[in-house]
Design a protein around this motif. Structure first.
Motif, PDB file in Angstrom:
ATOM      1  N   GLN A 166      42.876  93.591 -71.015  1.00  0.00           N
ATOM      2  CA  GLN A 166      44.003  93.112 -71.813  1.00  0.00           C
ATOM      3  C   GLN A 166      45.284  93.703 -71.257  1.00  0.00           C
ATOM      4  O   GLN A 166      45.386  94.906 -71.035  1.00  0.00           O
ATOM      5  N   VAL A 167      46.267  92.840 -71.079  1.00  0.00           N
ATOM      6  CA  VAL A 167      47.542  93.280 -70.532  1.00  0.00           C
ATOM      7  C   VAL A 167      48.330  94.042 -71.585  1.00  0.00           C
ATOM      8  O   VAL A 167      48.424  93.634 -72.738  1.00  0.00           O
ATOM      9  N   GLN A 168      48.891  95.163 -71.163  1.00  0.00           N
ATOM     10  CA  GLN A 168      49.812  95.915 -72.019  1.00  0.00           C
ATOM     11  C   GLN A 168      51.116  96.119 -71.282  1.00  0.00           C
ATOM     12  O   GLN A 168      51.129  96.464 -70.097  1.00  0.00           O
ATOM     13  N   LEU A 169      52.211  95.906 -71.991  1.00  0.00           N
ATOM     14  CA  LEU A 169      53.546  96.070 -71.437  1.00  0.00           C
ATOM     15  C   LEU A 169      54.334  96.990 -72.347  1.00  0.00           C
ATOM     16  O   LEU A 169      54.396  96.761 -73.559  1.00  0.00           O
ATOM     17  N   VAL A 170      54.948  98.009 -71.764  1.00  0.00           N
ATOM     18  CA  VAL A 170      55.705  98.973 -72.550  1.00  0.00           C
ATOM     19  C   VAL A 170      57.096  99.112 -71.936  1.00  0.00           C
ATOM     20  O   VAL A 170      57.243  99.600 -70.805  1.00  0.00           O
ATOM     21  N   GLU A 171      58.117  98.692 -72.702  1.00  0.00           N
ATOM     22  CA  GLU A 171      59.505  98.799 -72.233  1.00  0.00           C
ATOM     23  C   GLU A 171      60.104 100.142 -72.621  1.00  0.00           C
ATOM     24  O   GLU A 171      59.713 100.741 -73.631  1.00  0.00           O
ATOM     25  N   ALA A 182      71.345  93.203 -77.324  1.00  0.00           N
ATOM     26  CA  ALA A 182      70.147  92.460 -77.718  1.00  0.00           C
ATOM     27  C   ALA A 182      68.939  93.382 -77.636  1.00  0.00           C
ATOM     28  O   ALA A 182      69.025  94.491 -77.093  1.00  0.00           O
ATOM     29  N   VAL A 183      67.827  92.895 -78.162  1.00  0.00           N
ATOM     30  CA  VAL A 183      66.539  93.518 -77.875  1.00  0.00           C
ATOM     31  C   VAL A 183      66.006  92.861 -76.609  1.00  0.00           C
ATOM     32  O   VAL A 183      65.950  91.633 -76.520  1.00  0.00           O
ATOM     33  N   TYR A 184      65.648  93.685 -75.642  1.00  0.00           N
ATOM     34  CA  TYR A 184      65.165  93.188 -74.362  1.00  0.00           C
ATOM     35  C   TYR A 184      63.642  93.329 -74.305  1.00  0.00           C
ATOM     36  O   TYR A 184      63.100  94.400 -74.602  1.00  0.00           O
ATOM     37  N   TYR A 185      62.995  92.236 -73.896  1.00  0.00           N
ATOM     38  CA  TYR A 185      61.545  92.180 -73.823  1.00  0.00           C
ATOM     39  C   TYR A 185      61.110  91.895 -72.392  1.00  0.00           C
ATOM     40  O   TYR A 185      61.732  91.078 -71.702  1.00  0.00           O
ATOM     41  N   CYS A 186      60.031  92.521 -71.965  1.00  0.00           N
ATOM     42  CA  CYS A 186      59.415  92.089 -70.724  1.00  0.00           C
ATOM     43  C   CYS A 186      58.164  91.281 -71.060  1.00  0.00           C
ATOM     44  O   CYS A 186      57.568  91.428 -72.133  1.00  0.00           O
ATOM     45  N   ALA A 187      57.803  90.418 -70.136  1.00  0.00           N
ATOM     46  CA  ALA A 187      56.689  89.506 -70.346  1.00  0.00           C
ATOM     47  C   ALA A 187      56.034  89.204 -69.008  1.00  0.00           C
ATOM     48  O   ALA A 187      56.641  89.385 -67.953  1.00  0.00           O
ATOM     49  N   VAL A 188      54.792  88.721 -69.057  1.00  0.00           N
ATOM     50  CA  VAL A 188      54.054  88.448 -67.831  1.00  0.00           C
ATOM     51  C   VAL A 188      53.357  87.100 -67.932  1.00  0.00           C
ATOM     52  O   VAL A 188      52.935  86.679 -69.014  1.00  0.00           O
ATOM     53  N   ARG A 189      53.291  86.426 -66.799  1.00  0.00           N
ATOM     54  CA  ARG A 189      52.533  85.182 -66.728  1.00  0.00           C
ATOM     55  C   ARG A 189      51.852  85.108 -65.377  1.00  0.00           C
ATOM     56  O   ARG A 189      52.327  85.676 -64.388  1.00  0.00           O
ATOM     57  N   GLY A 221      55.920  92.726 -74.271  1.00  0.00           N
ATOM     58  CA  GLY A 221      56.095  94.082 -74.750  1.00  0.00           C
ATOM     59  C   GLY A 221      56.722  94.090 -76.131  1.00  0.00           C
ATOM     60  O   GLY A 221      57.029  93.034 -76.698  1.00  0.00           O
ATOM     61  N   GLN A 222      56.952  95.292 -76.645  1.00  0.00           N
ATOM     62  CA  GLN A 222      57.469  95.420 -78.010  1.00  0.00           C
ATOM     63  C   GLN A 222      58.990  95.342 -78.063  1.00  0.00           C
ATOM     64  O   GLN A 222      59.568  95.194 -79.147  1.00  0.00           O
ATOM     65  N   GLY A 223      59.640  95.444 -76.916  1.00  0.00           N
ATOM     66  CA  GLY A 223      61.091  95.330 -76.862  1.00  0.00           C
ATOM     67  C   GLY A 223      61.788  96.681 -76.881  1.00  0.00           C
ATOM     68  O   GLY A 223      61.271  97.669 -77.399  1.00  0.00           O
ATOM     69  N   THR A 224      62.984  96.700 -76.303  1.00  0.00           N
ATOM     70  CA  THR A 224      63.829  97.886 -76.322  1.00  0.00           C
ATOM     71  C   THR A 224      65.264  97.455 -76.610  1.00  0.00           C
ATOM     72  O   THR A 224      65.742  96.465 -76.066  1.00  0.00           O
ATOM     73  N   GLN A 225      65.929  98.186 -77.491  1.00  0.00           N
ATOM     74  CA  GLN A 225      67.273  97.804 -77.941  1.00  0.00           C
ATOM     75  C   GLN A 225      68.329  98.249 -76.933  1.00  0.00           C
ATOM     76  O   GLN A 225      68.353  99.408 -76.516  1.00  0.00           O
ATOM     77  N   VAL A 226      69.207  97.322 -76.595  1.00  0.00           N
ATOM     78  CA  VAL A 226      70.382  97.620 -75.782  1.00  0.00           C
ATOM     79  C   VAL A 226      71.613  97.271 -76.608  1.00  0.00           C
ATOM     80  O   VAL A 226      71.733  96.135 -77.085  1.00  0.00           O
ATOM     81  N   THR A 227      72.506  98.224 -76.778  1.00  0.00           N
ATOM     82  CA  THR A 227      73.736  98.006 -77.530  1.00  0.00           C
ATOM     83  C   THR A 227      74.918  98.382 -76.653  1.00  0.00           C
ATOM     84  O   THR A 227      74.979  99.501 -76.137  1.00  0.00           O
TER      85      THR A 227
END
Length: 123
Positions: free
Chosen positions: A1-6, A92-99, A114-120
């Motif tokens: 299972q793929v896991q992505l952590v930002e 925004a909240v920035y998300y990474c994703a994979v395909r 991923g769960q996202g990381t906040q950028v302000t």
């Protein structure tokens, strides 16, 4: 299972820089494409940038071209988004994703997120 952590988000003044990281695990990613998306409050999630895991091809949204750079470190299984000349509208909240397969700007093409990381970005 793929896991992505930002990681790497935070508060920065306009004109500043941040580097986001996305640590990927659970798969061999050689045939995959990685993407960054963002979602501002009250807005739909939008494409930011994408890269083939081979590193040979990248794709950017017009709004970030010349300011953001996507890259990857295959030894660390990590994708980066270097963000320079940040603007308040980059908040925004920035998300990474994979395909699997080719580059895409369509979030529906990306199966793991991923769960996202906040950028302000303050003005």
């Amino acid at each position: 299972q793929v896991q992505l952590v930002e990681s790497g988000g935070g508060l920065v003044q306009a004109g500043g820089s941040l580097r986001l990281s996305c640590a990927a695990s659970g798969r061999t990613f050689s045939s995959y494409a990685m993407g960054w998306f963002r979602q501002a409050p009250g807005k739909e999630r939008e494409f930011v940038a994408a890269i083939k895991w081979s590193g040979a091809m990248t794709l950017y949204a017009d709004s970030v071209k010349g300011r953001f750079t996507i890259s990857r470190d295959t030894a660390k299984n990590t994708v980066y988004l270097q963000m320079n000349s940040l603007k308040p509208e980059d908040t925004a909240v920035y998300y990474c994703a994979v395909r699997m397969g080719r580059l895409s700007q369509n979030e529906a093409d990306f199966g793991s997120w991923g769960q996202g990381t906040q950028v302000t970005v303050s003005s």
